[in-house]
Design a protein around this motif. Sequence first.
Motif, PDB file in Angstrom:
ATOM      1  N   LYS A   4       0.840  -1.194   0.000  1.00 26.12           N
ATOM      2  CA  LYS A   4       0.000   0.000   0.000  1.00 26.12           C
ATOM      3  C   LYS A   4       0.878   1.247   0.000  1.00 26.12           C
ATOM      4  CE  LYS A   4      -4.132   1.811   2.311  1.00 26.12           C
ATOM      5  NZ  LYS A   4      -5.083   1.622   3.445  1.00 26.12           N
ATOM      6  N   GLN A   5       0.372   2.322  -0.615  1.00 24.52           N
ATOM      7  CA  GLN A   5       1.117   3.580  -0.669  1.00 24.52           C
ATOM      8  C   GLN A   5       0.615   4.549   0.389  1.00 24.52           C
ATOM      9  OE1 GLN A   5       1.665   5.217  -4.558  1.00 24.52           O
ATOM     10  NE2 GLN A   5       2.556   7.139  -3.816  1.00 24.52           N
ATOM     11  N   PHE A   6       1.568   5.319   0.974  1.00 21.00           N
ATOM     12  CA  PHE A   6       1.249   6.275   2.022  1.00 21.00           C
ATOM     13  C   PHE A   6       1.966   7.598   1.769  1.00 21.00           C
ATOM     14  CE2 PHE A   6       0.786   2.069   3.848  1.00 21.00           C
ATOM     15  CZ  PHE A   6      -0.470   2.160   4.449  1.00 21.00           C
ATOM     16  N   ALA A   7       1.412   8.661   2.367  1.00 22.73           N
ATOM     17  CA  ALA A   7       2.026   9.984   2.246  1.00 22.73           C
ATOM     18  C   ALA A   7       3.070  10.225   3.319  1.00 22.73           C
ATOM     19  CB  ALA A   7       0.940  11.065   2.316  1.00 22.73           C
ATOM     20  N   ARG A 156      -5.684   9.669   6.856  1.00 19.53           N
ATOM     21  CA  ARG A 156      -6.027   8.414   6.176  1.00 19.53           C
ATOM     22  C   ARG A 156      -4.939   7.956   5.221  1.00 19.53           C
ATOM     23  NH1 ARG A 156     -11.778  10.410   4.063  1.00 19.53           N
ATOM     24  NH2 ARG A 156     -10.391  12.197   3.646  1.00 19.53           N
ATOM     25  N   ASP A 157      -3.999   8.854   4.903  1.00 20.39           N
ATOM     26  CA  ASP A 157      -2.880   8.520   4.017  1.00 20.39           C
ATOM     27  C   ASP A 157      -1.595   8.241   4.798  1.00 20.39           C
ATOM     28  OD1 ASP A 157      -4.461   8.831   1.728  1.00 20.39           O
ATOM     29  OD2 ASP A 157      -4.052  10.986   1.639  1.00 20.39           O
ATOM     30  N   ALA A 173      -7.812   5.461  15.794  1.00 20.39           N
ATOM     31  CA  ALA A 173      -8.778   6.522  16.089  1.00 20.39           C
ATOM     32  C   ALA A 173      -8.486   7.772  15.268  1.00 20.39           C
ATOM     33  CB  ALA A 173      -8.764   6.854  17.576  1.00 20.39           C
ATOM     34  N   ALA A 174      -7.222   7.948  14.887  1.00 18.04           N
ATOM     35  CA  ALA A 174      -6.834   9.065  14.030  1.00 18.04           C
ATOM     36  C   ALA A 174      -7.145   8.793  12.566  1.00 18.04           C
ATOM     37  CB  ALA A 174      -5.343   9.356  14.199  1.00 18.04           C
ATOM     38  N   GLY A 175      -7.566   7.566  12.257  1.00 20.76           N
ATOM     39  CA  GLY A 175      -7.884   7.203  10.878  1.00 20.76           C
ATOM     40  C   GLY A 175      -6.722   6.641  10.094  1.00 20.76           C
ATOM     41  N   MET A 176      -5.650   6.300  10.782  1.00 18.00           N
ATOM     42  CA  MET A 176      -4.438   5.823  10.125  1.00 18.00           C
ATOM     43  C   MET A 176      -4.393   4.302  10.051  1.00 18.00           C
ATOM     44  SD  MET A 176      -1.646   8.465  11.775  1.00 18.00           S
ATOM     45  CE  MET A 176      -1.912  10.249  11.671  1.00 18.00           C
ATOM     46  N   THR A 177      -3.603   3.803   9.102  1.00 15.80           N
ATOM     47  CA  THR A 177      -3.329   2.374   8.983  1.00 15.80           C
ATOM     48  C   THR A 177      -2.226   2.010   9.968  1.00 15.80           C
ATOM     49  OG1 THR A 177      -3.958   2.383   6.655  1.00 15.80           O
ATOM     50  CG2 THR A 177      -2.601   0.537   7.406  1.00 15.80           C
ATOM     51  N   VAL A 178      -2.324   0.825  10.577  1.00 15.07           N
ATOM     52  CA  VAL A 178      -1.351   0.436  11.599  1.00 15.07           C
ATOM     53  C   VAL A 178      -0.741  -0.928  11.278  1.00 15.07           C
ATOM     54  CG1 VAL A 178      -0.933   0.041  14.046  1.00 15.07           C
ATOM     55  CG2 VAL A 178      -2.702   1.656  13.341  1.00 15.07           C
ATOM     56  N   ILE A 179       0.586  -0.971  11.311  1.00 18.07           N
ATOM     57  CA  ILE A 179       1.329  -2.229  11.296  1.00 18.07           C
ATOM     58  C   ILE A 179       1.917  -2.403  12.691  1.00 18.07           C
ATOM     59  CG2 ILE A 179       3.300  -3.500  10.373  1.00 18.07           C
ATOM     60  CD1 ILE A 179       2.871  -2.143   7.720  1.00 18.07           C
ATOM     61  N   GLN A 208       8.729   6.928  -3.177  1.00 17.32           N
ATOM     62  CA  GLN A 208       8.235   7.485  -4.430  1.00 17.32           C
ATOM     63  C   GLN A 208       8.492   8.992  -4.441  1.00 17.32           C
ATOM     64  OE1 GLN A 208       6.537   5.072  -6.590  1.00 17.32           O
ATOM     65  NE2 GLN A 208       7.509   3.782  -5.024  1.00 17.32           N
ATOM     66  N   ARG A 209       8.195   9.622  -5.578  1.00 16.83           N
ATOM     67  CA  ARG A 209       8.317  11.081  -5.617  1.00 16.83           C
ATOM     68  C   ARG A 209       7.400  11.734  -4.605  1.00 16.83           C
ATOM     69  NH1 ARG A 209       8.827  12.944 -11.996  1.00 16.83           N
ATOM     70  NH2 ARG A 209      10.862  11.978 -12.381  1.00 16.83           N
ATOM     71  N   GLN A 210       6.243  11.124  -4.409  1.00 20.74           N
ATOM     72  CA  GLN A 210       5.316  11.590  -3.386  1.00 20.74           C
ATOM     73  C   GLN A 210       4.935  10.403  -2.511  1.00 20.74           C
ATOM     74  OE1 GLN A 210       2.098  13.485  -5.576  1.00 20.74           O
ATOM     75  NE2 GLN A 210       3.056  15.486  -5.329  1.00 20.74           N
ATOM     76  N   GLY A 211       5.462  10.390  -1.289  1.00 22.55           N
ATOM     77  CA  GLY A 211       5.122   9.323  -0.361  1.00 22.55           C
ATOM     78  C   GLY A 211       5.985   8.092  -0.521  1.00 22.55           C
ATOM     79  N   ILE A 212       5.430   6.958  -0.129  1.00 24.25           N
ATOM     80  CA  ILE A 212       6.206   5.725  -0.119  1.00 24.25           C
ATOM     81  C   ILE A 212       5.260   4.525  -0.210  1.00 24.25           C
ATOM     82  CG2 ILE A 212       6.138   5.525   2.421  1.00 24.25           C
ATOM     83  CD1 ILE A 212       9.082   4.546   2.264  1.00 24.25           C
ATOM     84  N   VAL A 213       5.721   3.476  -0.865  1.00 24.03           N
ATOM     85  CA  VAL A 213       4.976   2.220  -0.934  1.00 24.03           C
ATOM     86  C   VAL A 213       5.580   1.270   0.098  1.00 24.03           C
ATOM     87  CG1 VAL A 213       4.417   0.187  -2.319  1.00 24.03           C
ATOM     88  CG2 VAL A 213       4.285   2.468  -3.332  1.00 24.03           C
TER      89      VAL A 213
END
Length: 218
Positions: A4-7, A156-157, A173-179, A208-213
């Motif tokens: 998944k990609q994130f900011a 969310r990103d 609770a902040a809407g973030m993905t967690v590992i 990536q140029r914007q964010g990371i996978v």
Amino acid sequence: MWRKQFAAVFLDMDGTLLDSGNHAEQVWMQWAQRHGIDNALLGAQIHSQRVQEIVRRLAPHLETQQELEALEQALLEMTQRHHSQLQQGVFELLQALGETPWGVVTQSSRSRAAVQMQQAGMPQPPLMIGAEQVTSGRPDPEPYLLAASYYGVDPRDCLVFESDEAGIKAAQAAGMTVIAITNRHQRHHLQRADVVISGWRSIILHPQRQGIVIEVVA
């Protein structure tokens, strides 16, 4: 395989990036004994919540500025005597982040966290959210929301790496993905997370140029 990609990426410190040992327990056990509090009530929260939340939960009548400062000073002195260590694979992980927006979100004070990271030889993070920067600590989402606002990204990103349930709850609770990583707790205690891994070698980063996978391979 999970991908998944994130900011932006945010990481807990104790138990996630660093092995800080159990030295803080000595400070809390002495404090509990001094105030007639059952040590069994301390629980795992001493590693995952701010000093303020722990005192408020166990002895709200003791939640004074003087008491909190004394506890924080005792924890800092204990930290200075017993060095923290980088978890295996952390140095390589942080290097691989490249120019990705990232930061450390910790329940420790900034001064205590800085000592721990320096002891462990950890690179200075571009962002660190410490206990004194928020009015409510985990499991409240405020620390992670503050981190996202620093970079101006949608929560969310964002991806969070955590090692305990209180941190997982805060990030979600902040809407973030967690590992979640099983450095401190067994897998069944971390099942609230979106993904659970047993070590940093399970993670592959693709800036990536914007964010990371982020790729989970095991």
